[in-house]
Design a protein around this motif. Structure first.
Motif: not given
Length: 302
Positions: A222-248
């Motif tokens: 997980v990451i927290v980043s500070t920038r001049p006008q905003f904060y960003r929080l992120s959670i990194w995963t080891r896998l990602a669904p393919s762009g062609t996979a259906d919602n099921d």
């Protein structure tokens, strides 16, 4: 660090009490199985335990930061990394390896960027986490363009790392002026969800009882980043669904479950609440490969 329990944040106090209660239970169970030295116990009788005396022997990191004798292990070990404009391009003094064991960096992973990021500490227990948390600068007080990276030990916070290269990230961008009072709490809860393994209780891969090594969750860091006008929080995963996979697709369902937990249970927003606006984004997921396309990839939004 204050040794007064009342000075601890509520979550730290609860963790401390839970740790002490667990330690007392362990000690009590161990004592119950030991025979009385003088042999005076009747068959089936157990020795009475002086709980107050046992409690006085327990020292956590809260009561004794240098000589605590009770640690309650986390499921995984974690490493905190940090970078800011002050660390970039500078050869800062190296921390003794005996205090902060160094994580080897695979050649080519992270490129020159890894020359600027600094390892803070690795830890593997509840007590060590709170000892760390109570002694670092909160995100709201960090300089602009600074980042905290909390990743599982052995995983470099870079897309190229073997654990990250096929994954992606959930993220939210929050306007700084409206969230300066909230970002510290959000970052704390994000870290707690990560080290407590509550983002993804399911297991990845095809593990069987005969599989070697411990099971892995989807979360790498997980990451927290500070920038001049905003904060960003992120959670990194080891896998990602393919762009062609259906919602099921099962992986997509798991990824969406991580995002929903992040939005509702960690950040505290309603599930259907719209968050986008000036300098703000929804809670959205994008694979690392799609991130390289500079916004041309397909996002998942919860």
């Amino acid at each position: 660090m204050s040794t007064s329990p009342s000075a601890l944040p509520p979550h730290a106090l609860n963790a401390s009490r839970a740790a002490i209660s667990a330690a007392l239970a362990d000690k009590s169970n161990a004592t119950d199985t030991e025979p009385q030295a003088d042999g005076d116990l009747e068959p089936g009788e157990v020795q009475e335990v002086n709980m107050e005396s046992q409690a006085n022997e327990i020292r956590t990191v809260f009561s004794d930061p240098t000589s605590f004798n009770v640690k309650h292990p986390l499921y995984s070990a974690w490493t905190l990394w940090f970078d800011s404009p002050a660390t970039k391009g500078r050869n800062l003094p190296q921390t003794p390896s005996s205090a902060f064991p160094q994580t080897p960096v695979t050649p080519g992973v992270g490129g020159g960027w890894m020359d600027d990021i600094k390892k803070v500490i690795s830890f593997d227990s509840v007590e060590e986490f709170w000892g760390l948390y109570n002694n670092i600068v909160p995100p709201s007080a960090l300089p602009q363009k600074a980042n905290y990276y909390l990743f599982k030990e052995g995983i470099i916070p870079a897309w190229e790392d073997e654990a990250n290269k096929n994954g992606g990230k959930w993220s939210i961008q929050l306007p700084k002026d409206k969230n300066r009072a909230n970002v510290d709490r959000m970052w704390l809860y994000t870290m707690l969800a990560a080290i407590g393994e509550t983002f993804d209780p399911s297991l990845t891969g095809d593990q069987t009882p005969d599989s070697q090594g411990p099971p892995q969750s989807l979360i790498t860091g997980v990451i927290v980043s500070t920038r001049p006008q905003f904060y960003r929080l992120s959670i990194w995963t080891r896998l990602a669904p393919s762009g062609t996979a259906d919602n099921d697709d099962p992986l997509r369902e798991r990824i969406e479950a991580v995002g929903k937990h992040f939005k509702s249970n960690v950040l505290g927003y309603n599930e259907g609440q719209k968050l986008g606006g000036p300098l703000a984004t929804e809670v959205e997921f994008l694979s690392h490969k799609d991130s390289e396309k500079k916004g041309k990839g397909k996002k998942i939004i919860v």
